[in-house]
Design an enzyme around this catalytic site. Structure first.
Site, short mmCIF file in Angstrom:
data_model
loop_
_atom_site.label_atom_id
_atom_site.label_comp_id
_atom_site.label_asym_id
_atom_site.label_seq_id
_atom_site.Cartn_x
_atom_site.Cartn_y
_atom_site.Cartn_z
N GLY A 34 -31.63 43.04 -25.95
CA GLY A 34 -32.30 42.50 -27.10
C GLY A 34 -33.60 43.43 -26.48
O GLY A 34 -33.92 43.79 -25.75
N SER A 35 -34.99 42.74 -27.44
CA SER A 35 -35.70 43.27 -27.85
C SER A 35 -36.68 43.25 -26.04
O SER A 35 -37.44 44.26 -25.68
CB SER A 35 -36.82 42.61 -28.53
N LYS A 99 -28.32 31.75 -25.09
CA LYS A 99 -28.62 33.10 -25.24
C LYS A 99 -27.22 33.28 -26.32
O LYS A 99 -26.98 32.83 -26.87
CB LYS A 99 -28.18 33.91 -23.75
N GLU A 108 -23.09 40.15 -22.01
CA GLU A 108 -24.06 39.34 -20.85
C GLU A 108 -23.38 38.32 -20.29
O GLU A 108 -23.37 38.25 -18.90
CB GLU A 108 -24.92 38.65 -22.20
#
Ligand code: 5RP
Length: 223
Positions: A34-35, A99, A108
């Site tokens: 992710g960012s 998530k 993940e």
């Protein structure tokens, strides 16, 4: 990565850089997606000579790690993993999370399961009293999509097919709206019982151990 120009990106960067404190020399580091994690990977690159490498939770993170010259190991070849660092779409004070906004939830969850310590890095917009405003991602085997959607409706959710998205594992995502998540562990288990579900984005049975949450100026640590 360019310097952040807004408060949320400053917060993501501050939380990500704070996680570097938990990285010890010689470690293989579990890396999320992710960012926010992208800021973490960039910070990890500054100490890459000190670590052995990383285990990655997505093709995107693998590529970013490799671009920085950080060795990426197959999880199967790594016995133990001390630390896993990842972001979240929502997190509670119990460190339960939603998530999967980036569709990487299954890998993940696998890397998180192996890790001794899960460190969640987020900006403060992700902190919630109760999970569920963010639609819950569920990774599904493609042929089971309609069946799983019908079963989710029976649980009170409104599943929406994430059009055009194929996960790194070749599956599809249903984003489930309007769930009343007052017992995240129970719902996580119930969703996993539906045949055709690969994983759901509730990280409650194995939540985070530490959360580093920034508002752009101040960092708060929960554990
Ligand atoms: C990807 C995830 C991410 O951790 C989550 O979506 C948060 O992403 P970002 O840091 O970009 O806000 O679960 O599957």
């Amino acid at each position: 990565m360019a310097e952040p120009t807004n408060r949320q990106d400053r917060a993501k960067k501050q939380a990500a850089e704070a996680a570097i404190e938990f990285i010890q020399p010689g470690m293989i580091v579990g890396v999320g997606t992710g960012s926010t994690v992208n800021y973490f990977i960039d910070a990890l690159a500054n100490i890459k000579q000190e670590i052995e490498g990383a285990v990655s939770s997505s093709e995107a993170s693998t590529q970013r790690l490799k671009d920085h010259g950080i060795p990426v190991y197959d999880l199967n070849g790594v016995g133990a993993l001390q630390v896993y660092v990842d972001g979240a779409d929502e997190i509670t004070s119990q460190l339960h999370m939603i998530k999967g906004g980036g569709a990487a939830l299954t890998r993940e969850k696998i890397v998180a399961a192996v890790a001794e310590t899960f460190i969640c890095i987020t900006d403060d917009s992700k902190q919630v009293e109760m999970l569920g405003d963010f639609p819950l991602p569920v990774e599904v085997i493609p042929m089971a999509r309609s069946y799983v959607a019908r079963e989710i409706v029976k649980l009170g959710g409104d599943p929406v097919y994430r059009d055009g998205v194929v996960t790194d594992n070749g599956n599809v995502i249903l984003d489930v709206y309007n769930l009343h998540i007052d017992n995240p562990i129970e719902l996580e288990n119930k969703l996993n019982q539906i045949t055709g579900v690969v994983t759901n984005g509730l990280f409650a049975a194995r939540g985070a151990d530490i959360a580093l949450i920034s508002n752009g100026d101040t960092l708060t640590t929960l554990h």
